[in-house]
Design a protein around this motif. Structure first.
Motif, short mmCIF file in Angstrom:
data_model
loop_
_atom_site.label_atom_id
_atom_site.label_comp_id
_atom_site.label_asym_id
_atom_site.label_seq_id
_atom_site.Cartn_x
_atom_site.Cartn_y
_atom_site.Cartn_z
N PRO A 1 0.81 -1.22 0.00
CA PRO A 1 0.00 0.00 0.00
C PRO A 1 0.85 1.27 0.00
O PRO A 1 0.46 2.27 -0.61
CB PRO A 1 -0.82 -0.12 1.28
CG PRO A 1 -0.89 -1.59 1.54
CD PRO A 1 0.42 -2.15 1.08
N TYR A 2 2.00 1.24 0.68
CA TYR A 2 2.86 2.43 0.67
C TYR A 2 3.19 2.80 -0.77
O TYR A 2 3.09 3.96 -1.18
CB TYR A 2 4.15 2.18 1.46
CG TYR A 2 5.15 3.32 1.37
CD1 TYR A 2 5.20 4.32 2.33
CD2 TYR A 2 6.05 3.40 0.28
CE1 TYR A 2 6.09 5.37 2.23
CE2 TYR A 2 6.93 4.46 0.17
CZ TYR A 2 6.97 5.45 1.15
OH TYR A 2 7.85 6.50 1.03
N PHE A 3 3.60 1.79 -1.55
CA PHE A 3 4.03 2.07 -2.93
C PHE A 3 2.85 2.44 -3.82
O PHE A 3 2.99 3.23 -4.75
CB PHE A 3 4.82 0.88 -3.49
CG PHE A 3 6.13 0.69 -2.77
CD1 PHE A 3 7.17 1.57 -3.01
CD2 PHE A 3 6.31 -0.32 -1.83
CE1 PHE A 3 8.39 1.44 -2.35
CE2 PHE A 3 7.51 -0.46 -1.18
CZ PHE A 3 8.55 0.41 -1.41
N GLU A 4 1.69 1.89 -3.50
CA GLU A 4 0.50 2.27 -4.28
C GLU A 4 0.20 3.75 -4.09
O GLU A 4 -0.08 4.46 -5.05
CB GLU A 4 -0.70 1.41 -3.85
CG GLU A 4 -0.63 0.01 -4.44
CD GLU A 4 -1.66 -0.95 -3.85
OE1 GLU A 4 -1.78 -2.06 -4.37
OE2 GLU A 4 -2.35 -0.57 -2.86
N VAL A 5 0.30 4.19 -2.84
CA VAL A 5 0.03 5.61 -2.58
C VAL A 5 1.12 6.47 -3.23
O VAL A 5 0.84 7.50 -3.84
CB VAL A 5 -0.05 5.88 -1.06
CG1 VAL A 5 -0.24 7.37 -0.80
CG2 VAL A 5 -1.18 5.07 -0.45
N LEU A 6 2.36 6.01 -3.12
CA LEU A 6 3.48 6.75 -3.72
C LEU A 6 3.25 6.93 -5.23
O LEU A 6 3.36 8.03 -5.77
CB LEU A 6 4.79 6.01 -3.47
CG LEU A 6 6.05 6.69 -4.00
CD1 LEU A 6 6.50 7.80 -3.05
CD2 LEU A 6 7.20 5.69 -4.18
N ALA A 7 2.93 5.82 -5.89
CA ALA A 7 2.73 5.87 -7.35
C ALA A 7 1.57 6.80 -7.70
O ALA A 7 1.66 7.61 -8.61
CB ALA A 7 2.46 4.46 -7.89
N GLU A 8 0.50 6.67 -6.93
CA GLU A 8 -0.68 7.51 -7.16
C GLU A 8 -0.30 8.99 -7.08
O GLU A 8 -0.65 9.79 -7.95
CB GLU A 8 -1.72 7.15 -6.10
CG GLU A 8 -3.09 7.76 -6.33
CD GLU A 8 -3.75 7.26 -7.60
OE1 GLU A 8 -3.64 6.04 -7.87
OE2 GLU A 8 -4.34 8.07 -8.32
N ARG A 9 0.47 9.31 -6.03
CA ARG A 9 0.87 10.70 -5.83
C ARG A 9 1.73 11.21 -6.98
O ARG A 9 1.54 12.31 -7.48
CB ARG A 9 1.69 10.80 -4.53
CG ARG A 9 0.86 10.74 -3.28
CD ARG A 9 0.34 12.12 -2.94
NE ARG A 9 1.43 13.07 -2.80
CZ ARG A 9 1.88 13.52 -1.63
NH1 ARG A 9 1.32 13.12 -0.52
NH2 ARG A 9 2.86 14.38 -1.58
N VAL A 10 2.68 10.40 -7.38
CA VAL A 10 3.61 10.86 -8.42
C VAL A 10 2.87 11.00 -9.75
O VAL A 10 3.05 11.96 -10.49
CB VAL A 10 4.82 9.90 -8.55
CG1 VAL A 10 5.72 10.33 -9.69
CG2 VAL A 10 5.60 9.88 -7.24
N ASN A 11 2.00 10.04 -10.04
CA ASN A 11 1.21 10.16 -11.28
C ASN A 11 0.38 11.45 -11.27
O ASN A 11 0.31 12.17 -12.27
CB ASN A 11 0.28 8.96 -11.45
CG ASN A 11 1.01 7.72 -11.94
OD1 ASN A 11 0.60 6.59 -11.73
ND2 ASN A 11 2.14 7.92 -12.62
#
Lengths: 198, 603
Positions: free
Chosen positions: B375-385
C-alpha cells in the motif's frame, strides 16, 4: 527558291512590352518599355531590361488604370530617342516577340521614326496569333466541340495553359510573361521552324 | 533595375535554401537566372549521358528521377534537381518530365558561387556521401551555425583565481569577496574547487568556522569542459554533474571558470534555466507551468539550430530531475520508503526521445522486502502520477502508469519473462513499451530486469513476432506522396517514426539489449554486422530528420493554439523538406525490407 527557315530555337527572340498613354499610336505617348531575350529556348532574366520613358505625346487619364504610371514617375525618365536607340541596340537583327502586334508594332514604328531611326522590319512573332492558331488546331482535332474564340488576355491565357500567376504588371514582367507563354505555345503547336511561328 | 523583383526572382528568393543567401550573392545568382519550359515526356538527362549543366528549381509541373526504368522519386513545385550532376560531373539518373514543367535554372558557375555560402552549401552537403554512394538525389536539413554552437570559452571574463589547499575558509571568503567571484580553484593534484555554495552547505550548515581549511570542503576532481565546446554541451555537463561552476580547459590548463548563471544568460529559455526552476520548486503547488517551460525551451533550442535528438536529451534530463523532485515531495509526506524502489520511464521517455511532453508512461518496481508494504508504494505511485499530471504530463490513455503498473522486482521479472517466452499480440503491445524502460530515480538495483532483456537474443520467436508487429506499420511509397490527391498527407508517427523505432528495438534486443535510444540501437546493429553501414546511415539520417520535422510542426501547432499532432500535409512543406521527407521514407522502407529478411518474417 525559298530559303530554309531556321530551327525555332536557333534564333534569338526579344520579348517586348510597352506601356502607353492610350491605344492610338499616332498621338499617345510611350511610357515604359520592357524587354527580355530568349536564347537557346530559355528566357534569360538577367538580360531583362526595363525603363520608363519621358512622355512625348498624349496620356489619356483612363490609361493610368492599366499602366499605373503617374506623371511624377516618368518626368525624369530618359527621352524617347535614347530609349529607342537602346531598344534597337538589343533587337538588332533578332526576332521581335510581342503579345498583340496590332498595338506594339505601330507604337514602336512611330517611336523609331520620332527618334530618327530606320525601322528594321524585324520578323515578328505574336503570341495572340499563336493563341488563335492553337484554338483552330484544337477545333480541327476535336470538331465536335463548339469553336470558341481563345482567351487572349495575357494573364488569363497563361493561367489556361498552366503557367504561374504573376503579380506585377510592369513592362518587363509582361515581357517575361509573354516569353514564357511563347515557349508553351511553341510546344503546343509542335512548331519546329521559325516560319511555322510567324 | 527599377521596380520590384521579377516574379521568378521573388519565387527563387522565397524558396529554401535560397531564402537565407546573403543579398549580394543572391543578386549575382539571380542575374543569371533562366526560365525554361519542358513538355511532359521530355528527358532532361540520361544515365551515363551528358550531365546537367544547371541547377533546376521547379515552379510548376513535376519530374521523375529514374534508373533502369525504375522510378526513384517524383519532384514537384519548389523542389530542386541537378545538383548531383553539378557536384559530381556525372549523370547518374534519368530525369524525365512527368507533368509539363516550368523551371527556373541557374548555370553551374552560379551554383558554385552560391556554395561559398556555408548555409546554402549545407543543404546540399549533408548526406552527400550517401547520396553519391547511392547516386540518389536528396536535399538536406539545415545544419546552420547558431548561438548554441558558440564556444563556451567566449563567456570567460577573467583568468581563474587560485588558492592553496592549506588556506582557511576565511582567507578564501575574503579573496572571493575582494575579487567579486563565487568560486576559487584550489591548488593540488588533482586540483579542486570551492564555491560560495560550499560555504553555506559544508561550512555554516555543518557548524564549522572560518578557520576550517579549504582542503576540508573542496570538491575534486573537477568536472571540466574544453573551452571550445559548444554552449549546448556545456549545458549538458552542468546538468549531468549537478554543479554550478564549470572550469574550462585548453589542453591541461584551466583557462577560466564559467558559472551556470553566465551560461544561463545566453538563453533565458535554456535547459539550465528550466533545471534551476525545477530545483527551486518549493512545493507541489508550483508544478503547473512546467510543461509550458519545457515547450518554450524546445522551441528556443530548435530555433537555435540544435538537432531534435539533442533537444530530446535535454528534455529527458529535465523530466528526470522533475520526477526526482516529485518523489522527494511524496517521501516527505509519506515517510521513508519501507524498501528500495526504482521509478521507471517507459516508451519514448525511456528511450530519451521525448521532445514535447506527451502521455505519461511509467512504472514502479520495489524490492521484494517491501512486498508486505505494497500500500505504501501504491500511494506513492498515485501521488507521483497525479503530480506529473499537474506538471503537464497527461494521463496515458493506454494506462501505462505506475499507479497500475507496480510490483516487486520478482513480479516484474516474471512479467518480463512471460512477454519473452509467450509472445501474444496484447503481450507484444505491452512489451514494446516496457522493453524501453529506463530507471529515472530510486536506489533499487534493477540489473535483474536487464538480465531478462539480455535473454531476448536467444529467443528468435519473440524477436520475429516483435519484428512482424513493426512491419505492420505501412510506410507509403515516396512516389505516391504528392502535393495533391489521395496521398498528400502523412502521419509522421505511424507512417515514419514508429516503424524505425520498432525495428531498431528488435535489432537492439538482439545485439545490444542495454541500448535504449533508437540511434544507439541502429548503430549497435551496424557494429554487429546485422545492418549494412549504408542502411544504418540512411535510416539514422531519416530518423533524425523525421524527429526534427515532427518537433517543428508540433511546436508550430502549440504556438498557434492547436493540439500538436502527427499529420502533415505535403503542401505545407517547402520543396527542400518535401524532397527530404520522401527520401527519408525510402530509407525507412529499405529498413523494413532488410528487417523482413533478417528476422525471417513471412507474411
Amino acid at each position: 527558291m525559298r530559303l530554309r527557315s531556321p530551327a525555332w530555337d536557333g534564333v534569338v527572340y526579344w520579348a517586348l512590352d510597352l506601356e502607353t498613354g492610350g491605344l492610338d499610336p499616332r498621338r499617345d505617348a510611350i511610357l515604359e518599355v520592357g524587354m527580355v531575350p530568349i536564347r537557346d529556348a530559355h528566357v534569360r532574366l538577367g538580360e531583362g531590361w526595363r525603363t520608363l520613358v519621358r512622355p512625348e505625346g498624349n496620356v489619356d487619364p483612363r490609361s493610368i488604370a492599366a499602366h499605373q504610371l503617374v506623371a511624377r514617375e516618368t518626368r525624369d525618365a530618359p527621352p524617347l530617342g535614347d530609349v529607342m536607340r537602346e531598344v534597337d541596340r538589343r533587337l538588332d537583327r533578332h526576332v521581335l516577340l510581342v503579345h498583340h502586334r496590332g498595338v506594339d508594332v505601330p507604337f514602336l514604328r512611330r517611336g523609331y521614326r520620332d527618334a530618327g531611326l530606320r525601322w528594321r522590319n524585324p520578323v515578328v512573332v505574336d503570341t495572340v496569333e499563336l493563341l488563335f492558331r492553337q484554338a483552330r488546331r484544337a477545333h480541327r482535332l476535336r470538331p465536335e466541340l463548339p469553336a470558341e474564340p481563345p482567351t487572349v488576355n495575357l494573364s488569363a491565357a497563361r493561367e489556361q495553359l498552366g503557367l504561374p500567376a504573376y503579380e506585377a504588371h510592369d513592362a518587363l514582367s509582361d515581357a517575361v510573361a509573354t516569353a514564357e507563354l511563347f515557349l508553351v505555345l511553341r510546344q503546343a503547336l509542335g512548331a519546329r521552324t521559325l516560319r511555322e511561328l510567324t | 533595375m527599377p521596380g520590384a523583383a521579377l516574379d521568378p526572382v521573388a519565387y527563387l528568393r522565397a524558396t529554401p535554401p535560397f531564402h537565407a543567401v546573403p543579398q549580394p550573392l543572391f543578386d549575382r545568382a539571380a542575374s543569371a537566372l533562366e526560365v525554361g519550359f519542358y513538355p511532359a515526356g521530355a528527358r532532361l538527362v540520361r544515365v551515363g549521358g551528358e550531365p546537367l549543366r544547371h541547377l533546376y528549381v521547379i515552379r510548376k509541373g513535376a519530374v521523375r528521377l529514374e534508373r533502369h526504368g525504375q522510378v526513384l522519386q517524383v519532384l514537384e513545385e519548389g523542389e530542386t534537381f541537378g545538383y548531383t550532376s553539378l557536384i559530381t560531373g556525372r549523370a547518374t539518373l534519368d530525369v524525365i518530365v512527368d507533368e509539363d514543367l516550368v523551371a527556373y535554372r541557374l548555370p553551374a558557375a552560379e551554383f558554385d558561387a552560391l556554395l561559398a555560402d556555408a548555409q546554402f552549401a549545407g543543404h546540399f552537403a549533408v548526406g552527400l556521401a550517401e547520396r553519391l554512394k547511392s547516386s540518389l538525389e536528396h536535399s538536406a536539413v539545415a545544419t546552420f551555425q547558431s548561438d548554441l554552437s558558440l564556444p563556451v570559452g567566449r563567456l570567460v571574463r577573467r583568468p581563474p583565481l587560485w588558492i592553496g589547499a592549506e588556506a582557511t575558509i576565511g582567507d578564501a571568503a575574503r579573496l572571493m569577496s575582494a575579487e567579486r567571484v563565487s568560486s576559487l580553484l584550489v591548488r593540488g593534484d588533482p586540483p579542486g574547487i570551492v564555491t560560495d555554495h560550499d560555504f553555506r552547505d559544508r561550512v555554516l550548515a555543518a557548524g564549522r568556522g572560518p578557520e576550517t581549511p579549504v582542503a576540508a570542503v573542496l570538491s575534486r576532481p573537477l568536472r571540466t569542459a574544453p573551452e571550445g565546446a559548444p554552449l549546448h554541451e556545456a549545458w549538458a555537463v552542468l546538468i549531468d554533474a549537478g554543479v554550478h561552476h564549470l572550469p574550462l580547459v585548453r589542453g591541461d590548463e584551466i583557462m577560466g571558470v564559467v558559472t551556470a548563471g553566465e551560461v544561463l544568460r545566453q538563453s533565458a529559455q535554456g535547459p539550465v534555466a528550466v533545471l534551476r526552476g525545477v530545483e527551486r520548486l518549493a512545493s507541489r503547488e508550483s508544478l503547473p507551468g512546467y510543461a509550458r517551460k519545457v515547450t518554450e525551451m524546445a522551441a528556443a533550442l530548435l530555433a537555435g539550430g540544435l538537432d531534435a535528438a539533442a533537444i530530446a536529451g535535454f528534455v529527458a534530463r529535465l523530466n528526470d530531475a522533475l520526477v526526482a523532485r516529485i518523489l522527494r515531495f511524496a517521501e516527505a509526506d509519506l515517510g521513508e520508503p519501507p524498501a528500495p524502489y526504482a521509478w521507471l520511464a517507459l516508451g519514448s521517455e525511456g528511450r530519451m526521445e521525448q521532445t514535447l511532453l506527451t502521455d505519461q508512461d511509467n512504472a514502479l518496481v520495489f524490492g521484494d522486502d517491501g512486498a508486505a508494504r505494497r500500500p505504501y508504494f501504491e500511494v506513492l505511485a498515485e501521488r507521483v502520477n497525479e503530480d506529473l499530471e499537474l506538471a503537464g504530463f497527461p494521463r496515458c490513455p493506454g494506462g501505462f502508469m505506475a499507479r497500475r503498473w507496480l510490483g516487486t522486482l520478482s513480479e516484474w521479472r516474471a512479467r518480463f519473462e512471460g512477454w519473452l517466452d509467450r509472445p501474444a499480440p496484447q503481450a507484444l503491445l505491452e512489451a514494446a513499451i516496457f522493453l524501453d524502460w529506463r530507471r529515472v530515480a530510486g536506489r533499487l538495483d534493477v540489473s535483474p530486469l536487464q538480465a531478462v532483456l539480455a535473454g531476448a537474443a536467444d529467443r528468435p520467436v519473440f524477436l520475429r513476432f516483435l519484428a512482424r508487429a513493426a512491419l505492420g506499420f505501412k510506410v507509403p511509397a515516396s512516389l505516391r506522396l504528392r502535393l495533391r490527391g489521395e496521398a498528400s498527407t502523412l502521419d509522421l508517427k505511424q507512417q515514419g517514426l514508429a516503424p524505425v523505432v520498432f525495428l531498431a528495438r528488435c535489432y537492439g534486443l538482439e545485439v545490444r539489449p542495454q541500448a535504449r535510444s533508437t540511434l544507439e540501437r541502429l548503430a549497435a546493429a551496424r557494429e554487429a554486422g546485422a545492418l549494412s553501414a549504408e542502411t544504418e546511415a540512411a535510416v539514422a539520417e531519416a530518423f533524425r530528420f523525421l524527429v526534427g520535422l515532427r518537433l517543428r510542426l508540433q511546436l508550430q501547432a502549440v504556438s498557434e493554439g492547436r493540439p500538436p499532432g502527427d499529420a502533415v500535409a505535403m503542401s505545407s512543406l517547402p520543396g527542400i523538406e518535401r524532397s527530404r521527407l520522401k527520401e527519408s521514407l525510402r530509407a525507412v522502407r529499405g529498413l523494413q525490407e532488410r528487417a523482413q529478411l533478417h528476422f525471417k518474417v513471412d507474411f
